[in-house]
Design an enzyme around this catalytic site. Structure first.
Site, PDB file in Angstrom:
ATOM      1  N   TYR A 173      51.494  39.043  51.423  1.00 22.19           N
ATOM      2  CA  TYR A 173      50.496  38.466  52.330  1.00 22.19           C
ATOM      3  C   TYR A 173      51.178  37.832  53.556  1.00 22.19           C
ATOM      4  O   TYR A 173      50.814  38.118  54.712  1.00 22.19           O
ATOM      5  CB  TYR A 173      49.645  37.410  51.600  1.00 22.19           C
ATOM      6  CG  TYR A 173      48.789  36.663  52.570  1.00 22.19           C
ATOM      7  CD1 TYR A 173      47.580  37.202  53.007  1.00 22.19           C
ATOM      8  CD2 TYR A 173      49.215  35.454  53.127  1.00 22.19           C
ATOM      9  CE1 TYR A 173      46.822  36.557  53.958  1.00 22.19           C
ATOM     10  CE2 TYR A 173      48.474  34.814  54.077  1.00 22.19           C
ATOM     11  CZ  TYR A 173      47.264  35.364  54.483  1.00 22.19           C
ATOM     12  OH  TYR A 173      46.531  34.728  55.442  1.00 22.19           O
ATOM     13  N   GLU A 176      51.973  29.809  58.406  1.00 19.98           N
ATOM     14  CA  GLU A 176      51.576  30.697  57.309  1.00 19.98           C
ATOM     15  C   GLU A 176      52.113  30.198  55.972  1.00 19.98           C
ATOM     16  O   GLU A 176      51.438  30.297  54.944  1.00 19.98           O
ATOM     17  CB  GLU A 176      52.037  32.135  57.572  1.00 19.98           C
ATOM     18  CG  GLU A 176      51.225  32.843  58.641  1.00 19.98           C
ATOM     19  CD  GLU A 176      49.740  32.979  58.282  1.00 19.98           C
ATOM     20  OE1 GLU A 176      49.421  33.039  57.085  1.00 19.98           O
ATOM     21  OE2 GLU A 176      48.913  32.981  59.208  1.00 19.98           O
ATOM     22  N   ASP A 196      44.255  38.628  51.081  1.00 22.07           N
ATOM     23  CA  ASP A 196      44.320  37.455  50.205  1.00 22.07           C
ATOM     24  C   ASP A 196      42.923  37.220  49.639  1.00 22.07           C
ATOM     25  O   ASP A 196      42.036  38.071  49.784  1.00 22.07           O
ATOM     26  CB  ASP A 196      44.858  36.237  50.968  1.00 22.07           C
ATOM     27  CG  ASP A 196      43.844  35.712  51.981  1.00 22.07           C
ATOM     28  OD1 ASP A 196      42.856  36.424  52.278  1.00 22.07           O
ATOM     29  OD2 ASP A 196      44.034  34.579  52.467  1.00 22.07           O
TER      30      ASP A 196
END
Ligand code: SF4
Length: 366
Positions: free
Chosen positions: A130, A47, A148
């Protein structure tokens, strides 16, 4: 046609949207290494690497990173130089430092103290809303929706959100209630978040979406209205042009002068790069008169966020020995291989010296 003043929430019940999207995801999700052998650590690394970076660029870095730093503890115990070296060429180097800091914090916490929910993850170094939602939902089952740019695009089209947003953060704030409504009651929050992002990456793409392949095509308002390609509506940030003159200085032993970006720099801190002409003069390494003898070699262009940067590279050979102040180094080819270099400058060095230095893979964003 009058535009709705506020976004509609979901066009059909959340459970129906979840079911069709998850069935599509189960059948069509890309086979990615962090999905193949999921773990909390692999989710965190992937991520953070994927922030502002495409999957295809991240893939070789992820595999290489896992071979060198297979878990939080190994990463926590690594030197900053080795961490930056593994990140070289991936850009946005602050992410590497934050990931390193996160690993240190994680290993220092007891099992009971470690973050679980998205709200917990927000307290970790370098983790924004996020990434917190992505990590907590994918690896720990927390039902927090991610939002996002991809999610904004997909959900804006689904509900035909046509307001113009002054910034991407304003669009995220407007779409968040829709994402939360979609997540409500979902038994697979991590998969649902990944499925929305996957849909945005491969079907509901920027420009013309591939609606015929979309599991939501029967419910999507923008598709029905025929203006999906125009959504979402975001004001464009003005782009700024900047030119930087850089100097590759070579000594009598054919070593090259490089400068390390200071620790307190906002960008690229700790990386080595080809210095700016003005920096060489300010450091007292050359006089203005000497610099005027440098020859222009080539021009390299790149973009970072809304900046368009033109780097003009000059070359100059000096015969008198020159000292290298703190933070500067005369390096030979061997040393350059081992240094964590600014990615575009490794390319420039290869071009300037015609020495095939090993390149890091992928796009260079910094
Ligand atoms: Fe996007 Fe088309 Fe699917 Fe609507 S139907 S969500 S516009 S791909």
């Amino acid at each position: 046609m009058p535009f709705p003043p506020t976004p509609r929430l979901l066009p059909i019940p959340a459970a129906e949207l979840q079911n069709s999207l998850l069935a599509w995801y189960d059948a069509h999700a890309r086979d990615l290494p962090w999905r193949r052998e999921p773990s909390l650590y692999r989710t965190v690394v992937s991520e953070i690497m994927l922030q502002q970076t495409q999957v295809s660029t991240v893939l070789p870095y992820f595999e290489r990173w896992m071979a060198v730093f297979p878990d939080f503890k190994t990463l926590a115990n690594a030197s900053e130089d080795s961490v930056l070296k593994q990140w070289e060429g991936l850009g946005y180097y602050r992410r590497a430092r934050n990931l390193h800091a996160l690993a240190k914090v994680w290993t220092a916490l007891s099992a009971a103290e470690r973050p679980v929910t998205a709200a917990d993850w927000l307290t970790m170094p370098g983790i924004g809303p996020y990434t917190a939602a992505a990590v907590a939902s994918i690896a720990l089952g927390d039902a927090t929706a991610v939002v996002d740019g991809n999610v904004v695009r997909v959900l804006s089209r689904l509900v035909a959100e046509r307001r113009e947003f002054a910034s991407s953060s304003a669009a995220v704030a407007a779409v968040r209630p829709i994402a939360d409504a979609l997540m409500a009651g979902c038994s697979r929050p991590g998969d649902l978040n990944q499925a929305v992002m996957e849909l945005g990456a491969v079907v509901c793409r920027k420009g013309e979406p591939a609606c015929l392949l979309c599991p939501w095509r029967q419910s999507c308002h923008a598709r029905a209205d025929g203006d999906a390609a125009d959504l979402p509506r975001l004001k464009r940030a003005k782009s700024v042009a900047r030119t930087v003159d850089r100097l590759l200085l070579q000594d009598a032993e054919e070593r090259l002068l490089l400068r390390q970006v200071p620790e307190d720099s906002a960008r690229l801190a700790g990386l080595w790069e080809i210095p700016e002409v003005a920096e060489v003069v300010a450091a007292g390494l050359l006089s203005l008169q000497e610099v005027s003898g440098a020859a222009q070699s080539f021009v390299q262009k790149r973009g970072i966020a809304n900046e368009r940067i033109t780097e003009v590279f000059f070359v100059l050979k000096v015969t008198e020995p020159r000292a290298s102040p703190s933070g500067w180094s005369w390096t030979d080819t061997r040393a350059q291989i081992d240094l964590a270099l600014n990615g575009p400058h490794r390319k420039a060095l290869t071009r300037l010296t015609e020495v095939p230095l090993p390149m890091s893979l992928g796009a260079c964003l910094d």
